[in-house]
Every structure is written in structure tokens, then in C-alpha cells.
Design a protein around this motif. Structure first.
Motif, PDB file in Angstrom:
ATOM      1  N   VAL A   1       0.866  -1.183   0.000  1.00  0.00           N
ATOM      2  CA  VAL A   1       0.000   0.000   0.000  1.00  0.00           C
ATOM      3  C   VAL A   1       0.898   1.227   0.000  1.00  0.00           C
ATOM      4  O   VAL A   1       1.854   1.309   0.779  1.00  0.00           O
ATOM      5  CB  VAL A   1      -0.903   0.005   1.264  1.00  0.00           C
ATOM      6  CG1 VAL A   1      -1.683   1.311   1.361  1.00  0.00           C
ATOM      7  CG2 VAL A   1      -1.842  -1.183   1.248  1.00  0.00           C
ATOM      8  N   CYS A   2       0.599   2.173  -0.882  1.00  0.00           N
ATOM      9  CA  CYS A   2       1.373   3.415  -0.935  1.00  0.00           C
ATOM     10  C   CYS A   2       0.829   4.357   0.137  1.00  0.00           C
ATOM     11  O   CYS A   2      -0.336   4.736   0.089  1.00  0.00           O
ATOM     12  CB  CYS A   2       1.250   4.054  -2.320  1.00  0.00           C
ATOM     13  SG  CYS A   2       2.198   5.577  -2.474  1.00  0.00           S
ATOM     14  N   TYR A   3       1.664   4.700   1.123  1.00  0.00           N
ATOM     15  CA  TYR A   3       1.199   5.600   2.188  1.00  0.00           C
ATOM     16  C   TYR A   3       1.678   7.030   1.985  1.00  0.00           C
ATOM     17  O   TYR A   3       1.256   7.946   2.689  1.00  0.00           O
ATOM     18  CB  TYR A   3       1.617   5.083   3.581  1.00  0.00           C
ATOM     19  CG  TYR A   3       3.115   5.035   3.796  1.00  0.00           C
ATOM     20  CD1 TYR A   3       3.856   6.189   3.992  1.00  0.00           C
ATOM     21  CD2 TYR A   3       3.780   3.820   3.793  1.00  0.00           C
ATOM     22  CE1 TYR A   3       5.224   6.151   4.178  1.00  0.00           C
ATOM     23  CE2 TYR A   3       5.157   3.760   3.967  1.00  0.00           C
ATOM     24  CZ  TYR A   3       5.875   4.940   4.157  1.00  0.00           C
ATOM     25  OH  TYR A   3       7.229   4.890   4.318  1.00  0.00           O
ATOM     26  N   ASN A   4       2.619   7.241   1.061  1.00  0.00           N
ATOM     27  CA  ASN A   4       3.112   8.615   0.866  1.00  0.00           C
ATOM     28  C   ASN A   4       3.405   8.933  -0.589  1.00  0.00           C
ATOM     29  O   ASN A   4       4.081   8.160  -1.281  1.00  0.00           O
ATOM     30  CB  ASN A   4       4.397   8.850   1.663  1.00  0.00           C
ATOM     31  CG  ASN A   4       4.749  10.321   1.726  1.00  0.00           C
ATOM     32  OD1 ASN A   4       3.918  11.137   2.147  1.00  0.00           O
ATOM     33  ND2 ASN A   4       5.953  10.685   1.312  1.00  0.00           N
ATOM     34  N   GLU A   5       2.857  10.093  -1.012  1.00  0.00           N
ATOM     35  CA  GLU A   5       3.183  10.622  -2.338  1.00  0.00           C
ATOM     36  C   GLU A   5       3.601  12.082  -2.232  1.00  0.00           C
ATOM     37  O   GLU A   5       3.812  12.737  -3.252  1.00  0.00           O
ATOM     38  CB  GLU A   5       1.981  10.488  -3.281  1.00  0.00           C
ATOM     39  CG  GLU A   5       1.682   9.049  -3.666  1.00  0.00           C
ATOM     40  CD  GLU A   5       0.604   8.947  -4.743  1.00  0.00           C
ATOM     41  OE1 GLU A   5      -0.122   9.936  -4.958  1.00  0.00           O
ATOM     42  OE2 GLU A   5       0.505   7.886  -5.351  1.00  0.00           O
ATOM     43  N   VAL A   6       3.696  12.599  -1.009  1.00  0.00           N
ATOM     44  CA  VAL A   6       4.069  14.011  -0.827  1.00  0.00           C
ATOM     45  C   VAL A   6       5.421  14.259  -1.498  1.00  0.00           C
ATOM     46  O   VAL A   6       6.382  13.516  -1.264  1.00  0.00           O
ATOM     47  CB  VAL A   6       4.146  14.365   0.679  1.00  0.00           C
ATOM     48  CG1 VAL A   6       4.601  15.806   0.867  1.00  0.00           C
ATOM     49  CG2 VAL A   6       2.815  14.114   1.360  1.00  0.00           C
TER      50      VAL A   6
ATOM     51  N   GLY B   1       6.353  13.516  -4.272  1.00  0.00           N
ATOM     52  CA  GLY B   1       6.781  12.382  -5.107  1.00  0.00           C
ATOM     53  C   GLY B   1       7.754  11.461  -4.389  1.00  0.00           C
ATOM     54  O   GLY B   1       8.391  10.609  -5.020  1.00  0.00           O
ATOM     55  N   MET B   2       7.879  11.617  -3.062  1.00  0.00           N
ATOM     56  CA  MET B   2       8.819  10.783  -2.300  1.00  0.00           C
ATOM     57  C   MET B   2       8.054   9.567  -1.771  1.00  0.00           C
ATOM     58  O   MET B   2       7.641   9.516  -0.614  1.00  0.00           O
ATOM     59  CB  MET B   2       9.431  11.607  -1.161  1.00  0.00           C
ATOM     60  CG  MET B   2      10.727  11.020  -0.659  1.00  0.00           C
ATOM     61  SD  MET B   2      11.992  10.891  -1.936  1.00  0.00           S
ATOM     62  CE  MET B   2      12.563  12.582  -2.017  1.00  0.00           C
ATOM     63  N   TYR B   3       7.874   8.590  -2.676  1.00  0.00           N
ATOM     64  CA  TYR B   3       6.985   7.457  -2.400  1.00  0.00           C
ATOM     65  C   TYR B   3       7.383   6.668  -1.155  1.00  0.00           C
ATOM     66  O   TYR B   3       8.563   6.431  -0.900  1.00  0.00           O
ATOM     67  CB  TYR B   3       6.976   6.496  -3.577  1.00  0.00           C
ATOM     68  CG  TYR B   3       6.455   7.108  -4.860  1.00  0.00           C
ATOM     69  CD1 TYR B   3       5.191   7.686  -4.907  1.00  0.00           C
ATOM     70  CD2 TYR B   3       7.238   7.119  -6.007  1.00  0.00           C
ATOM     71  CE1 TYR B   3       4.711   8.254  -6.068  1.00  0.00           C
ATOM     72  CE2 TYR B   3       6.768   7.693  -7.185  1.00  0.00           C
ATOM     73  CZ  TYR B   3       5.503   8.263  -7.205  1.00  0.00           C
ATOM     74  OH  TYR B   3       5.041   8.830  -8.347  1.00  0.00           O
ATOM     75  N   GLY B   4       6.358   6.247  -0.421  1.00  0.00           N
ATOM     76  CA  GLY B   4       6.538   5.329   0.698  1.00  0.00           C
ATOM     77  C   GLY B   4       5.493   4.233   0.605  1.00  0.00           C
ATOM     78  O   GLY B   4       4.314   4.514   0.294  1.00  0.00           O
ATOM     79  N   TYR B   5       5.893   2.999   0.825  1.00  0.00           N
ATOM     80  CA  TYR B   5       4.994   1.845   0.721  1.00  0.00           C
ATOM     81  C   TYR B   5       5.166   0.950   1.940  1.00  0.00           C
ATOM     82  O   TYR B   5       6.279   0.823   2.473  1.00  0.00           O
ATOM     83  CB  TYR B   5       5.327   0.982  -0.499  1.00  0.00           C
ATOM     84  CG  TYR B   5       5.156   1.666  -1.827  1.00  0.00           C
ATOM     85  CD1 TYR B   5       3.976   1.527  -2.570  1.00  0.00           C
ATOM     86  CD2 TYR B   5       6.183   2.453  -2.353  1.00  0.00           C
ATOM     87  CE1 TYR B   5       3.827   2.152  -3.797  1.00  0.00           C
ATOM     88  CE2 TYR B   5       6.039   3.090  -3.579  1.00  0.00           C
ATOM     89  CZ  TYR B   5       4.861   2.932  -4.293  1.00  0.00           C
ATOM     90  OH  TYR B   5       4.721   3.561  -5.509  1.00  0.00           O
ATOM     91  N   THR B   6       4.088   0.287   2.325  1.00  0.00           N
ATOM     92  CA  THR B   6       4.180  -0.776   3.323  1.00  0.00           C
ATOM     93  C   THR B   6       3.543  -2.037   2.733  1.00  0.00           C
ATOM     94  O   THR B   6       2.488  -1.957   2.099  1.00  0.00           O
ATOM     95  CB  THR B   6       3.454  -0.387   4.629  1.00  0.00           C
ATOM     96  OG1 THR B   6       4.100   0.756   5.186  1.00  0.00           O
ATOM     97  CG2 THR B   6       3.509  -1.520   5.649  1.00  0.00           C
ATOM     98  N   GLY B   7       4.213  -3.160   2.931  1.00  0.00           N
ATOM     99  CA  GLY B   7       3.690  -4.439   2.468  1.00  0.00           C
ATOM    100  C   GLY B   7       4.318  -5.553   3.275  1.00  0.00           C
ATOM    101  O   GLY B   7       4.825  -5.319   4.385  1.00  0.00           O
TER     102      GLY B   7
END
Ligand SMILES: O=P(O)(O)O[C@H]1O[C@H](CO)[C@@H](O)[C@H]1O
Ligand SMILES: O=c1cc[nH]c(=O)[nH]1
Length: 233
Positions: free
Chosen positions: A37-42, A44-50
């Protein structure tokens, strides 16, 4: 939620991988994580948890240089329940025996950054890896058949140095490779009581002049990704 990371409490795992390139975070999420799941797009500095092998893990882009990683790492350390940060990056080799695509574990980080000189009033601090993470990464790498090189790296504020021979002063003292974030990450980890480690893959050699392409850097340096992902708790 913090200023630069748009995640709610609980959305970020206790172990976070941090590549400099946010597209490397996206690549890892798409190719290695289950139920990402993408938790951050602020910015464009993507953050994901899986999940990797059933273990919850996050991947958060850091951007380039100590100022950028310091923003993201500080917010992870103070606004979320993060216990381990593993930087996964690229580096330039400073030694003949450190070859393109070799994996380097940064035991310590020399640096030319003014940030720590200010922080320690002109005195020098030795940014050091978490021994717990360093040992674990070395053992995981060995179990995957990867002979990681372990030693000192240089964290520089300058990618394009005025003096193209500048790197040789560090080479003469056995520094393995150059990158741009680790000294900042290790210093903040010590301040906030978090474990940190940098795992870097050699993308180019200042010794031989060899280099890999941007596309290769973004997607093919998978050994360090597998080592880091296997360390999720
Ligand atoms: O590949 P990343 O993780 O961005 O790391 C290295 O690459 C960038 C320079 O091209 C700097 O951030 C340096 O540390
Ligand atoms: O900071 C970096 C990263 C990769 N290669 C370099 O020469 N420097």
C-alpha cells in the motif's frame, strides 16, 4: 502524520528500507512486496508498506544528500514507531578490489559535511552502524551466497567535486566507497536510539571509470534489496 510523510499511525512498519531514489521504492513495492500500500506521495517521495516472507516492512524514498534523508529519517524516528532503518543505495567504488555491483555494508561513515561540524561545535563525531543490523546483514548476505564488503564509506555533500582527484585522499585511508547520506542517517539514529545500517551497491568506479546506467541503478541492484528485506522483523 508528519510534515513530509502522509502516513497515519500504524501504516509504517518497524523496519523501513530507504533508497535515495523514490522510484526504487516503487520498484521494490511492485516486485518484492505482497499487499503493498502506498502511504506517501508528498513531493513524489513514495513510501509503501507491504509484506515480505510474511513480515511487515516499509520502503521510503529518502532523496539525495544528508539534508534530504535527515528530514525523512527524523520524521520516521520521531512521528512513527520505527525501530530499524536500512538505507539501500548506490555508491562509487574508491578501491580496486571493490567492483561494480559489489555489495558494501557501511560499518562507519567518514564525511565532509558541515552539518556534523556544526552539531558538535567543530569537533568530530564518528557515525557508526548498528552492530546488530550489520551482523545480521552480513549473515543474511552470506546465507544468500553474497560476499559483502564491510568497512568505512565516505558520505559527501558534493557529487561533482571541483577537484576530480579529491576522492584519492579517502582511498589512501582504505575508505571503500562514496555515497551521500549515511553519516547523516547514522548520527540521527544514534540521537533517537534507532538502529541504522547502510547497504550500498557499487554503481560506478572512480578507480576504473566504469559506470552503470540510471535504469540499471533503479531496477537491477536486487541483491541489496533482498538482504535488507530479509531483515524485516
Ligand atoms: O542511489 P542513492 O540511494 O540515491 O545513493 C547515491 O546516489 C545519489 C547520487 O547519484 C546519492 O543519493 C548517493 O548517495
Ligand atoms: O554518491 C555517489 C553515488 C554513486 N556514485 C558516486 O560516485 N557517488
Amino acid at each position: 502524520m508528519s510534515l513530509h510523510i502522509n502516513a497515519k499511525q500504524g501504516e509504517i512498519a518497524s523496519t523501513v528500507l530507504m533508497p535515495g531514489d523514490p522510484l526504487r521504492a516503487k520498484f521494490i513495492a511492485e516486485n518484492f512486496l505482497e499487499d503493498a500500500v502506498c502511504y506517501n506521495e508528498v513531493r513524489g517521495m513514495y513510501g509503501y508498506t507491504g509484506f515480505y516472507n510474511g513480515k511487515k516492512v516499509s520502503v521510503q524514498g529518502s532523496g539525495m544528500g544528508i539534508p534530504s534523508i535527515s528530514i525523512y529519517a527524523s520524521e520516521l524516528m520521531t512521528s512513527y514507531d520505527v525501530k530499524n532503518i536500512i538505507r539501500i543505495g548506490t555508491c562509487g567504488s574508491l578501491q580496486e578490489h571493490v567492483k561494480i555491483k559489489d555489495v558494501v555494508l557501511a560499518m562507519a561513515a567518514s564525511h565532509d559535511s558541515n552539518i556534523n561540524l556544526q552539531r558538535f561545535a567543530g569537533m568530530t563525531y564518528a557515525p557508526t552502524a548498528s552492530f546488530q543490523l550489520l551482523k545480521k546483514a552480513y549473515d543474511v548476505a552470506a546465507s544468500l551466497g553474497i560476499e559483502a564488503k564491510v568497512g568505512n564509506v565516505l558520505t559527501t555533500d558534493t557529487f561533482y567535486h571541483d577537484d576530480p582527484e579529491d576522492w584519492k585522499r579517502w582511498m589512501k585511508f582504505g575508505v571503500l566507497a562514496v555515497e551521500m547520506e549515511t553519516a547523516g542517517l547514522y548520527t540521527l539514529a544514534a540521537k533517537h536510539g534507532v538502529h541504522a545500517l547502510t547497504i550500498v551497491t557499487v554503481s560506478d568506479s572512480l578507480v576504473t571509470g566504469e559506470a552503470t546506467s540510471a535504469a540499471e541503478r533503479q531496477t537491477t541492484f536486487t541483491q541489496m534489496m533482498e538482504i535488507a528485506l530479509s531483515m524485516a522483523e
